[in-house]
Design a protein around this motif. Structure first.
Motif, PDB file in Angstrom:
ATOM      1  N   ASP A   1       0.875  -1.173   0.000  1.00  0.00           N
ATOM      2  CA  ASP A   1       0.000   0.000   0.000  1.00  0.00           C
ATOM      3  C   ASP A   1       0.907   1.217   0.000  1.00  0.00           C
ATOM      4  O   ASP A   1       1.514   1.556   1.014  1.00  0.00           O
ATOM      5  CB  ASP A   1      -0.868  -0.082   1.268  1.00  0.00           C
TER       6      ASP A   1
ATOM      7  N   GLY B   1      -0.500   6.533  -1.993  1.00  0.00           N
ATOM      8  CA  GLY B   1      -1.384   7.205  -1.034  1.00  0.00           C
ATOM      9  C   GLY B   1      -1.779   8.615  -1.428  1.00  0.00           C
ATOM     10  O   GLY B   1      -2.050   9.455  -0.569  1.00  0.00           O
ATOM     11  N   ALA B   2      -1.813   8.905  -2.732  1.00  0.00           N
ATOM     12  CA  ALA B   2      -2.188  10.255  -3.165  1.00  0.00           C
ATOM     13  C   ALA B   2      -3.615  10.560  -2.750  1.00  0.00           C
ATOM     14  O   ALA B   2      -4.433   9.654  -2.573  1.00  0.00           O
ATOM     15  CB  ALA B   2      -2.063  10.355  -4.682  1.00  0.00           C
ATOM     16  N   ASN B   3      -3.896  11.826  -2.586  1.00  0.00           N
ATOM     17  CA  ASN B   3      -5.254  12.239  -2.299  1.00  0.00           C
ATOM     18  C   ASN B   3      -5.845  12.820  -3.574  1.00  0.00           C
ATOM     19  O   ASN B   3      -5.308  13.789  -4.123  1.00  0.00           O
ATOM     20  CB  ASN B   3      -5.251  13.262  -1.168  1.00  0.00           C
TER      21      ASN B   3
ATOM     22  N   HIS C   1       4.400  12.915  -0.715  1.00  0.00           N
ATOM     23  CA  HIS C   1       3.934  11.722  -1.414  1.00  0.00           C
ATOM     24  C   HIS C   1       5.037  11.072  -2.247  1.00  0.00           C
ATOM     25  O   HIS C   1       4.914   9.938  -2.681  1.00  0.00           O
ATOM     26  CB  HIS C   1       2.750  12.050  -2.327  1.00  0.00           C
TER      27      HIS C   1
ATOM     28  N   HIS D   1      -4.151   3.076  -3.080  1.00  0.00           N
ATOM     29  CA  HIS D   1      -5.029   3.465  -1.964  1.00  0.00           C
ATOM     30  C   HIS D   1      -5.246   4.983  -1.873  1.00  0.00           C
ATOM     31  O   HIS D   1      -4.785   5.663  -0.948  1.00  0.00           O
ATOM     32  CB  HIS D   1      -4.508   2.930  -0.628  1.00  0.00           C
TER      33      HIS D   1
ATOM     34  N   GLY E   1      -6.725   8.612  -1.334  1.00  0.00           N
ATOM     35  CA  GLY E   1      -7.576   9.329  -0.385  1.00  0.00           C
ATOM     36  C   GLY E   1      -8.633  10.023  -1.231  1.00  0.00           C
ATOM     37  O   GLY E   1      -8.366  11.046  -1.847  1.00  0.00           O
TER      38      GLY E   1
ATOM     39  N   TYR F   1     -10.699   7.563   9.075  1.00  0.00           N
ATOM     40  CA  TYR F   1      -9.523   7.044   8.361  1.00  0.00           C
ATOM     41  C   TYR F   1      -9.232   5.615   8.844  1.00  0.00           C
ATOM     42  O   TYR F   1      -8.979   4.697   8.048  1.00  0.00           O
ATOM     43  CB  TYR F   1      -8.360   7.976   8.678  1.00  0.00           C
TER      44      TYR F   1
ATOM     45  N   ASP G   1      -9.320   1.968   6.792  1.00  0.00           N
ATOM     46  CA  ASP G   1      -8.182   1.059   6.687  1.00  0.00           C
ATOM     47  C   ASP G   1      -8.534  -0.339   7.194  1.00  0.00           C
ATOM     48  O   ASP G   1      -8.075  -1.340   6.636  1.00  0.00           O
ATOM     49  CB  ASP G   1      -6.958   1.631   7.410  1.00  0.00           C
TER      50      ASP G   1
ATOM     51  N   TYR H   1       2.498  -1.209   4.491  1.00  0.00           N
ATOM     52  CA  TYR H   1       2.082   0.168   4.228  1.00  0.00           C
ATOM     53  C   TYR H   1       3.282   1.105   4.249  1.00  0.00           C
ATOM     54  O   TYR H   1       4.151   0.978   5.107  1.00  0.00           O
ATOM     55  CB  TYR H   1       1.103   0.639   5.313  1.00  0.00           C
TER      56      TYR H   1
ATOM     57  N   ALA I   1       3.957   5.049   4.572  1.00  0.00           N
ATOM     58  CA  ALA I   1       3.438   6.404   4.787  1.00  0.00           C
ATOM     59  C   ALA I   1       4.367   7.125   5.759  1.00  0.00           C
ATOM     60  O   ALA I   1       5.273   6.519   6.339  1.00  0.00           O
ATOM     61  CB  ALA I   1       2.021   6.349   5.335  1.00  0.00           C
TER      62      ALA I   1
ATOM     63  N   GLN J   1       2.308   8.623  11.008  1.00  0.00           N
ATOM     64  CA  GLN J   1       1.068   7.835  11.006  1.00  0.00           C
ATOM     65  C   GLN J   1       1.217   6.511  11.772  1.00  0.00           C
ATOM     66  O   GLN J   1       0.348   5.639  11.703  1.00  0.00           O
ATOM     67  CB  GLN J   1       0.623   7.551   9.566  1.00  0.00           C
TER      68      GLN J   1
ATOM     69  N   HIS K   1      -1.653   5.433  14.125  1.00  0.00           N
ATOM     70  CA  HIS K   1      -2.823   5.038  13.341  1.00  0.00           C
ATOM     71  C   HIS K   1      -2.718   3.574  12.897  1.00  0.00           C
ATOM     72  O   HIS K   1      -3.646   2.784  13.086  1.00  0.00           O
ATOM     73  CB  HIS K   1      -2.950   5.963  12.123  1.00  0.00           C
ATOM     74  N   PHE K   2      -1.583   3.215  12.337  1.00  0.00           N
ATOM     75  CA  PHE K   2      -1.450   1.845  11.831  1.00  0.00           C
ATOM     76  C   PHE K   2      -1.385   0.824  12.965  1.00  0.00           C
ATOM     77  O   PHE K   2      -1.930  -0.271  12.855  1.00  0.00           O
ATOM     78  CB  PHE K   2      -0.249   1.732  10.889  1.00  0.00           C
TER      79      PHE K   2
HETATM   80  N1  ARG Z   1      -3.739   9.373   1.748  1.00  0.00           N
HETATM   81  C1  ARG Z   1      -2.915   9.292   2.911  1.00  0.00           C
HETATM   82  C2  ARG Z   1      -2.117  10.569   3.095  1.00  0.00           C
HETATM   83  O1  ARG Z   1      -1.974  11.371   2.189  1.00  0.00           O
HETATM   84  C3  ARG Z   1      -1.948   8.134   2.872  1.00  0.00           C
HETATM   85  C4  ARG Z   1      -2.589   6.770   2.752  1.00  0.00           C
HETATM   86  C5  ARG Z   1      -1.721   5.670   3.311  1.00  0.00           C
HETATM   87  N2  ARG Z   1      -2.335   4.374   3.193  1.00  0.00           N
HETATM   88  C6  ARG Z   1      -3.296   3.908   3.987  1.00  0.00           C
HETATM   89  N3  ARG Z   1      -3.796   2.723   3.760  1.00  0.00           N
HETATM   90  N4  ARG Z   1      -3.739   4.597   5.008  1.00  0.00           N
HETATM   91  O2  ARG Z   1      -1.640  10.809   4.182  1.00  0.00           O
END
Ligand code: ARG
Length: 606
Positions: free
Chosen positions: A119, A122-124, A133, A159, A161, A342, A346, A364, A366, A370, A373-374
């Motif tokens: 994973d 992780g672009a939004n 990123h 994945h 966002g 979020y 996940d 993952y 990132a 984070q 979170h994970f």
């Molecule tokens: N979109 C998230 C960001 O910009 C990162 C995603 C990472 N992957 C995940 N499965 N949470 O911070």
């Protein structure tokens, strides 16, 4: 192929056993005194206590056993009890030839190939890619290629966002600008237009504008208190509209969903282009939105099974353990207003991945911020049985990319640096270096600069341990000397040029064999080359591209040393020359395979 160091260790272990000692003492390492020997074994030192004798006695007996062993040219026991080893030149050459004949330069299939989901990216959607990123994309892409090369089945998922507040902001801003669009007409029941109501460049402007409007960014210059307060209030109102639009979108309001699809199409096309330019690709273009439908059931199930309970109106799962040294807050599944988070997304994504792909591992990439979170997500799915106990879940958090001042990378005017701007900057610098003092067409120089600057950026990143912060130093990264991408490419280009000239003089590149080394530098080059399978396996094991970088940097140094010590094209003895060329072909192949797993390539000339 067996690793060279293991082969050597086996010989020495057998010698220990034959001399009446524990074979486990025969572990061999690369010498830390390369001036004295190539490899060394310190087992006699360790064995002295066990066998109540001086280490040198043991070393001497083992050396005697190794006398005449075809794997070594020299074995000596030196005080106080080291075994110094020099590999047989014929054996080294043979190892080279076997590497050249094997399909992956000696890397073997894993005993049990894994299915691994990575994973990364992780672009939004609809938000610009920024340098944060970049690391996820570069590291994830490389780990994907490394694990594939090593023989695993790897699935890369971007994945996206694509389900957050940015969508509500864009919808709100569109409504301000073009309230007449059908997407905003709640009574509209027809089909929505196929054409998006914006282009990518408009979209790129809409989001930042909307985001700015929704924030109190402090008092502007020349603004009095009243004006400032009015603006703060307007921002708060704007934001609550955006939040409401986000909620409506998530609840399924038709017009908003249609607009969302346009945003996604336009944005994903642009993201693909950006990732393409980085030589980064994904097998899956899934995102947060893909699992929203399964969240209600999931929440119910966690509640029914007694894992989730209500706390201040929110639905949470306790994940703290007795032996925790730091505080582990409960994992929130639904907010008090019923919205998913979020974390929820996940968790649901893991459920989906387990069902569809039965992975052995999900990893993952990132920002290391984070981590909590994970940790919460992983604990929650393991505790609740949503993920099988034996499935590996790993978070590889990366550090910040800093500017030369040691602070997070910013543009000159202090804004967040867009990825494209960064790439352009490196490209320009590379181009400048390539045209300086050289006779090359502009078109060619641009093309070379593009290839080399990508290597500069990626190698600059990947050569660091992922978890560490690093300084993005354009001058250093684009240098042709030192531990840099351009230096690696320069070395490959040098080899290519020698091979080309060899062919121009009538040489052919087939049916060649590496011969026992003619000089120390050639031998050293062989020993470095031989480390390929070990480097690739540890890079895969540890998901650590920097292992490959360290390997190729040493290999390039060894090659350049050999190159300066040896007359290759001027060699008159044709057989000798063929041996050199065979070694060059192998080194080139190994270097190209290595940079391929790092995610960049070498030009023909530079
Ligand atoms: N979109 C998230 C960001 O910009 C990162 C995603 C990472 N992957 C995940 N499965 N949470 O911070």
């Amino acid at each position: 192929m067996k690793k060279l160091l293991d082969m050597i260790s086996d010989e020495v272990s057998q010698a220990f056993a034959a001399a009446g000692y524990d074979g486990a003492l025969g572990k061999v390492t690369v010498s830390n005194r390369p001036d004295l020997c190539e490899y060394q074994c310190n087992g006699a030192m360790a064995g002295a206590k066990q066998y109540h004798c001086a280490p040198i006695q043991i070393a001497e007996k083992v050396a005697e056993q190794l006398n005449g062993n075809p794997v070594f040219d020299e074995v000596s026991a030196v005080k106080p009890g080291f075994l110094n080893l020099k590999l047989s030149s014929a054996f080294a050459a043979e190892y080279m030839n076997q590497m050249a004949a094997s399909d992956k330069f000696g890397v073997e299939m894993p005993a049990k190939p894994h299915t691994i989901i990575l994973d990364y990216g992780g672009a939004n959607a609809a938000k610009p890619l920024h340098v944060g990123h970049l690391r996820s994309a570069i590291i994830g892409e490389s780990v994907k290629r490394i694990c594939r090369f090593a023989g695993h089945t790897v699935i890369g998922d971007v994945h996206l966002g694509d389900w957050g507040l940015q969508m509500g902001l864009i919808i709100t801003e569109m409504q301000e600008r073009r309230p007449e669009l059908v997407y905003f007409d709640e009574n509209f029941t027809g089909e929505y237009p196929q054409e998006p109501p914006f282009t990518i460049s408009q979209l790129e402007e809409i989001y930042p504008t909307a985001s700015k409007k929704s924030k109190d960014d402090g008092r502007h210059e020349g603004e009095n208190e009243e004006q400032y307060q009015a603006r703060v209030q307007a921002a708060a109102e704007y934001k609550s509209r955006a939040l409401a639009a986000t909620a409506d979108l998530q609840k399924g309001r038709r017009g908003y969903r249609a607009l969302w699809r346009h945003i996604m199409n336009v944005s994903v096309a642009d993201l693909k282009k950006n990732y393409d330019n980085l030589n980064v690709s994904f097998d899956l273009w899934k995102g947060e939105s893909d699992v929203q439908d399964i969240i209600p059931d999931l929440a119910r199930r966690l509640k029914d099974e007694g894992y989730a309970y209500e706390s201040d109106g929110a639905l949470v799962v306790d994940i703290a353990r007795e032996d925790d040294t730091k505080e582990m807050p409960p994992c929130m599944i639904l907010k008090s207003d019923g919205a998913a988070l979020y974390t929820t997304t996940d968790i649901a994504t893991i459920v989906e991945r387990v069902g569809l792909y039965h992975p052995d591992e999900i990893i993952y990439f990132a920002d290391k911020r984070q981590e909590l979170h994970f940790e919460q997500v992983f604990r929650c799915v393991k505790k609740t049985g949503l993920a099988p106990e034996e499935m590996k879940l790993q978070f590889i958090g990366f550090g910040t990319m800093n500017g030369k001042d040691g602070k997070p990378f910013k543009t000159r005017d202090g804004g967040v640096l867009r990825l494209e701007a960064l790439i352009d900057e490196v490209n320009e610098e590379m181009y400048r270096k390539i045209v300086t003092g050289r006779d090359v067409s502009d078109e060619k120089a641009r093309e070379i600069a593009k290839t080399v600057s990508l290597a500069a950026i990626k190698y600059g990143d990947l050569s660091n341990q992922a978890g560490k912060d690093y300084i993005f130093d354009i001058d250093r990264f684009t240098s042709f000397e030192g531990d840099t991408g351009p230096y690696i490419l320069y070395t490959i280009v040098r080899i290519k040029s020698i091979l080309r000239k060899y062919q121009e003089k009538g040489g052919v590149l087939t049916e060649l064999s590496v011969l026992p080394a003619e000089n120390e530098a050639e031998k050293a080059l062989m020993l470095e080359t031989a480390k390929f399978n070990a480097a690739m396996e540890s890079a895969c094991e540890e998901k650590a591209p920097h292992r490959i970088c360290a390997y190729i940097y040493d290999l390039c140094n060894a090659f350049n040393h050999f190159y300066h010590e040896t007359r290759i094209l001027a060699e008159e003895d044709e057989e000798k020359q063929k041996g050199y060329i065979a070694l060059l072909l192998l080194v080139k192949g190994v270097l190209e395979a290595s940079i391929d797993v790092l995610g960049f390539e070498a030009p023909e000339e530079m």
